[in-house]
Each structure stands twice: as C-alpha cells, then as structure tokens.
Motif scaffolding. Structure first.
Motif, mmCIF file in Angstrom:
data_model
loop_
_atom_site.group_PDB
_atom_site.id
_atom_site.type_symbol
_atom_site.label_atom_id
_atom_site.label_comp_id
_atom_site.label_asym_id
_atom_site.label_seq_id
_atom_site.Cartn_x
_atom_site.Cartn_y
_atom_site.Cartn_z
ATOM 1 N N UNK A 113 -5.274 7.539 0.764
ATOM 2 C CA UNK A 113 -3.941 6.801 0.578
ATOM 3 C C UNK A 113 -2.939 5.821 0.996
ATOM 4 N N UNK A 114 -1.807 5.570 0.602
ATOM 5 C CA UNK A 114 -1.214 3.714 0.635
ATOM 6 C C UNK A 114 -2.203 2.810 1.389
ATOM 7 N N UNK A 115 -2.338 3.193 2.512
ATOM 8 C CA UNK A 115 -2.822 2.540 3.602
ATOM 9 C C UNK A 115 -4.031 1.608 3.191
ATOM 10 N N UNK A 116 -5.245 2.634 2.328
ATOM 11 C CA UNK A 116 -6.409 2.168 1.698
ATOM 12 C C UNK A 116 -6.408 1.433 0.538
ATOM 13 N N UNK A 117 -4.816 1.786 0.159
ATOM 14 C CA UNK A 117 -5.150 1.374 -1.534
ATOM 15 C C UNK A 117 -4.898 -0.017 -0.876
ATOM 16 N N UNK A 118 -3.541 -0.368 0.247
ATOM 17 C CA UNK A 118 -2.901 -1.901 0.309
ATOM 18 C C UNK A 118 -4.209 -2.565 0.935
ATOM 19 N N UNK A 119 -5.032 -2.330 1.303
ATOM 20 C CA UNK A 119 -6.704 -2.734 1.839
ATOM 21 C C UNK A 119 -6.525 -3.454 0.860
ATOM 22 N N UNK A 120 -7.657 -2.601 -0.120
ATOM 23 C CA UNK A 120 -8.146 -2.729 -1.447
ATOM 24 C C UNK A 120 -6.909 -4.044 -2.434
ATOM 25 N N UNK A 121 -5.831 -3.784 -1.765
ATOM 26 C CA UNK A 121 -5.171 -4.592 -3.118
ATOM 27 C C UNK A 121 -5.003 -5.871 -2.411
ATOM 28 N N UNK A 122 -5.036 -5.826 -1.311
ATOM 29 C CA UNK A 122 -5.233 -7.088 -0.591
ATOM 30 C C UNK A 122 -6.778 -8.364 -1.014
ATOM 31 N N UNK A 123 -6.960 -6.969 -0.670
ATOM 32 C CA UNK A 123 -8.657 -7.836 -0.430
ATOM 33 C C UNK A 123 -9.004 -9.130 -2.430
ATOM 34 N N UNK A 124 -8.676 -7.215 -2.871
ATOM 35 C CA UNK A 124 -8.934 -7.989 -4.448
ATOM 36 C C UNK A 124 -8.042 -9.067 -4.588
ATOM 37 N N UNK A 125 -6.669 -9.316 -3.865
ATOM 38 C CA UNK A 125 -6.077 -10.304 -4.511
ATOM 39 C C UNK A 125 -5.792 -11.769 -3.634
ATOM 40 N N UNK A 126 -7.334 -11.214 -2.730
ATOM 41 C CA UNK A 126 -7.707 -12.483 -1.320
ATOM 42 C C UNK A 126 -6.108 -12.174 -0.630
ATOM 43 N N UNK A 127 -5.290 -12.092 -0.209
ATOM 44 C CA UNK A 127 -4.058 -12.563 0.199
ATOM 45 C C UNK A 127 -4.203 -12.376 1.510
ATOM 46 N N UNK A 128 -3.222 -11.632 2.344
ATOM 47 C CA UNK A 128 -3.617 -10.887 3.604
ATOM 48 C C UNK A 128 -4.237 -9.719 4.090
#
Ligand SMILES: Cc1cc2nc3c(=O)[nH]c(=O)nc-3n(C[C@H](O)[C@H](O)[C@H](O)COP(=O)(O)O)c2cc1C
Ligand code: SF4
Length: 507
Positions: A87-102
């Motif tokens: 789901x989008x919510x978990x994809x976003x978690x991965x993207x944010x962590x990978x990009x070291x953002x919020x």
C-alpha cells in the motif's frame, strides 16, 4: 516512444526554424520548443531521476502527478492503506527512509485500530533512554557447531533476487548498499555475477534446482565449480532453495531470449539457449538426502554456514525433517521461511495466490516444531514476506525468527514505483529489466546510498521500538509482546493464540 516529447520538440523547432527563412518572422512556438529541447537533452543526461532520464520531459509529468496524486487519490479514489501488493503508506515509508527525508507522519494513524486483524506491540512504563537504545547491537551469529566460518548477520538483509530478474545496475546498487550498511545480499537462484562482486558487499549464495554457477553439463550439481565460487571472500553463507512463497513447488524457465551472454556467464550455462530449473533438486533424494547435501556443501565451502529456504507447505513433512535432523545429528545453520505473500519476478497466478503457507503461519509451525524436537537453539531462522518496517521485523522476531529479509522493500528503495511490469522487460525504473536503455537510468552512485539509508533507518526503527518496550535485544522478544485484534472488542497476544511449545517435548 520513450523520447516522444523530446522528438516532438525537436521536430517543431526545426519546422519553425525552416519557416523563419520563409516568413522572416519568429513564431511563439519557437520560444517554447527551444527551451523544451534543451530541457529534454538535460533530462537524458542527468543522474538523479531514473524516470526523467528514461523519459526526457515526459517523465517530469510523473513528478507533477506525484504531487497531485495524494489529493486526487484522497478525494476520489481510495485510501492510502488500500494499494496492493504494497500500500501507498508503506511505499512512502520506504521512499522517505531511502531518501533520508522526513521520517514522521502527521495527525495520527490512518489505520483502523479496532479492525479485526490490527496488530501492535505494547510499550513499557520504563522505556530505555536514547543512549541505551543507541547501544543495542542487533547482529546475530549464524553457524552451528560444525561450521568453521560463522557469519555475523544483520537483523535485516536483501532477499534473494537474481541477476536476470533484476538489472545489472540494480544488483550493483544493492550490493554496494549492503557493503556500505554492513548487511547481506542474497544472490537469488541466478548465481554470482561480476556485478555482485564489484563492490565487495557480503553475499549469501543461493543454490536453486538449476544449480546456476555450479551446474554440470547435464544440468546436475558440479562439486568443483561449487567449491571454487563458495571460497570467494564475499560469499559468507550458502542457501539451498527448496521453494519460494510466490510459487512453491514450481520450477522456472530461462527463455533463450533472456539468456544473454552476461546472464549465461553468471549462471554457467550456454547463452541463447532455453534453460530450465525443475521444481525439485536432482543433487539429492528426499529429506534424508537434503541433510547429507548440507554437510557436503558445508565441507566444500570450507565450513561456511549452509541453510535452506522454503515456504512451509505440508506441516508433517517439516516435522519429518526435524525428526531426521535428530536421527542423523545434522542441522542446517539457518532456515529461511518465506511466506505465500512473497514477491517474484514472474509466477502463475494460482501459485502466487493460492499455494503455500503465509509467513506468520509458516513461521509459527516451523519454530514450534523445532522447539518440540529440541532443535530451536541449534539453528537460526530468517523470515521473508512483506517485511518493510521496523514493526514488521519486531513482529516476525516475536513469532520466532532471528533475522529478516526484504526483497520488494529493497526494490522500492532502488526506485521501483510498483508499476507491476517486472515480467515484461519494460520496468520503467530500470530495476527489473535487461533493456540497456532503461537500465542506464538507474544510477548506481545515487541508488546504493538509498539502499543503505533504507536499511539503516529501518534497523534504527527496530532499536527505537525495542527501547519503547524496555528491551535490550530482539532475543528478548516473544509471542507475549505482539497483540492481535481478533474481533472489534477482543484482542489477544500471539502467545494466547499460539502458545509457545515446550522445548524438547516431542523427544
Ligand atoms: C523480482 C524478484 C525476484 C526474486 N527471485 C528470487 C530467487 O531467485 N530466489 C528466491 O528464493 N526468491 C526470489 N524472490 C523472492 C524473494 O526473495 C522473497 O522471498 C519474497 O519476495 C518475499 O519477500 P518480499 O515480500 O520482501 O518481496 C524474488 C522476488 C522478487 C520480487
Ligand atoms: S517499477 Fe514496476 S516493473 Fe519495475 S521493479 Fe517495480 S514493480 Fe517491477
């Protein structure tokens, strides 16, 4: 087709340029197409955004849509918790962590905490201070008494995905990320390619039924070839693949068209020929033979940890394996339990949807049986199947695992947008394709840091959760820690639902 915007701007510019000589005046289109063309050329050669590099100008629309998407999605289509398989919510978690953002979310949980199936862990009134939590070392030692070269494994690692299913650049970015972050990278069945070795990240070499990398001319197992590769410094552990959750009991075919020179070299097969991986191994017969094969590979590798990977199927067979381990006094150094919810590059839908046990059930059955036969302390358990966050890791370890793997989480960290074209050679992000034009867009220099970031932040989340629960190590977790809502008004711990078996009770 990928460069239609760039080509269109060039054509319009040239037409305008031609008209300039006829009409002696400039059209407004001239002023739009020139900057557009320059932007397109810049897009092609920039290294930060794969989509933009692969789709100059047009790719930028994706980022515009990305910005608009949450709003359109929220008002007209579905909630952030609905997308599948991730789901989008978990994809976003991965993207944010990978990009070291919020790394925080606003306004509270989007999950319905009263919905049946909701799971959580309870915190302590005496949580650890950040300094204490910071000191937590989550590595585990893999290797039983017969293993001469035990390996210190991270709690979170890259699950099996072959060069062939993934692109060369994806493999390099994963392996370099593993090197930077100090975790392990499983080769998948496709064996060890030059891309796995370029950056020196730790490797778990997977041996499937095709015996790629250690394959005899007749398709069987070649001990000399195995020995040579198993002694490579980067190879830290060997994993014999029996099955995988997305297609248990199903072999695979490498079509001649996909069997390129490079892929054939890594796998030790003839290029441009069809090569099959049958559903079961021919190097050994039955479970008895499997245990002997483990001993053989351990010896040939010079004493490296050897384990098996399976999706739990018929429980009685796993029990039979436990009995045999005791009878023969042979125990694998680790067992990887993969869940039916696991991913794949390509599989028949019936196998993905309806065959094999899901991770939590398989993990519970396997660890219970290992306890009942007094074997649980002799073997490490790794788990895979939609493990994306710190809580996913905590939950698996509470149920019985020692460490975890992620495949699709790592793909998302590489930039996968869940376009679901992994089986078509058209992956727009260059992750799961052999199309050189698309692979080029995945820049290793950029993406390896994201893989390492995603790993680091997820492991940090595990230590933070442990700290909140007042624990110093994942080894202290058990089934009492995780709760599950079994109806809107009733919640139970996993211990109440699946009581931990007494060690050695079936001996
Ligand atoms: C593209 C892709 C290729 C895979 N290739 C292999 C493989 O070669 N061998 C294997 O045992 N599992 C393979 N898997 C399964 C994963 O290793 C893992 O067991 C499964 O995807 C569950 O993890 P996930 O939910 O984190 O993706 C593959 C998965 C994906 C997505
Ligand atoms: S972007 Fe799509 S095709 Fe590429 S790896 Fe992700 S899901 Fe597969």
């Amino acid at each position: 087709m990928r460069r239609q915007f760039l080509t269109a701007s060039l054509i319009i510019f040239m037409v305008q340029f031609g008209l300039l000589f006829v009409t002696q005046s400039m059209n407004w289109l001239f002023f739009i197409t020139v900057p557009l063309f320059i932007l397109g050329v810049y897009d092609m050669f920039q290294h930060h955004h794969t989509i933009i590099a692969n789709y100059p100008i047009g790719g930028r629309l994706r980022y515009v849509m990305e910005v608009l998407r949450p709003k359109i999605y929220q008002y007209f289509i579905e909630s952030d918790t609905d997308g599948t398989p991730i789901s989008r919510i978990y994809r976003s978690v991965v993207y944010q962590r990978a990009k070291d953002t919020l790394s925080t979310t606003p306004f509270g949980t989007q999950l319905d905490v009263y919905e049946t199936g909701y799971e959580w862990i309870n915190h302590s009134m005496n949580p650890l201070n950040p300094e204490e939590a910071h000191d937590i070392n989550l590595r585990i030692n893999v290797g039983g008494e017969n293993c001469k070269k035990p390996y210190s494994l991270s709690v979170f690692n890259i699950s099996a995905m072959s060069f062939g299913a993934l692109s060369s650049n994806a493999i390099m970015a994963l392996n370099r990320g593993a090197k930077l972050g100090g975790f392990a990278h499983n080769t998948g069945e496709g064996s060890i390619s030059e891309y796995h070795l370029r950056y020196g990240g730790d490797i778990i070499w997977q041996i499937g039924t095709g015996y790629f990398g250690c394959r005899a001319d007749d398709g069987g197992f070649d001990a000399d070839k195995f020995k040579e590769r198993a002694h490579l410094e980067s190879v830290k552990m060997i994993e014999i693949k029996l099955s995988q959750g997305a297609k248990p009991g199903h072999g695979g075919i490498l079509p001649a068209s996909k069997n390129t020179q490079e892929i054939a070299k890594a796998r030790g097969v003839k290029p441009h020929t069809e090569v099959d991986s049958p559903p079961r191994h021919r190097a050994f017969k039955g479970l008895d033979g499997l245990l002997d094969f483990i001993v053989k590979l351990r010896e040939l590798s010079g004493g490296k940890p050897v384990g098996i990977k399976l999706c739990v199927g018929i429980p009685e067979e796993f029990e039979e394996l436990c009995k045999l381990m005791n009878e023969k006094n042979i125990v694998p150094d680790f067992i990887t339990i993969d869940g039916g919810e696991g991913g794949t590059g390509a599989a028949p839908i019936e196998f993905s949807n309806s065959i094999g046990m899901s991770l939590r059930d398989g993990l519970i059955i396997a660890t219970d049986l290992l306890r009942e036969y007094g074997l649980r302390d002799k073997v490490k358990i790794l788990a895979s199947g939609k493990i994306l966050t710190g809580f996913d890791i905590i939950r698996c370890i509470s149920l019985g695992a020692d460490a975890c793997y992620s495949a699709r989480g790592m793909m998302l960290a590489l930039g996968c947008i869940q376009a679901l074209e992994c089986n078509k050679n058209t992956c727009p992000t260059g992750v799961a394709t052999q199309d050189k034009g698309l692979v080029r867009g995945l820049v290793v220099e950029d993406k390896y840091v994201r893989v390492a970031n995603y790993h680091r932040k997820t492991v940090e989340s595990v230590t933070e959760i442990l700290g909140a629960v007042g624990l110093h190590h994942t080894k202290e977790l058990n089934r009492n820690h995780v709760w599950r809502r079994v109806s809107p008004t009733i919640a139970r711990t996993y211990e109440q639902l699946f009581p931990t078996k007494v060690m050695g009770s079936k001996l």
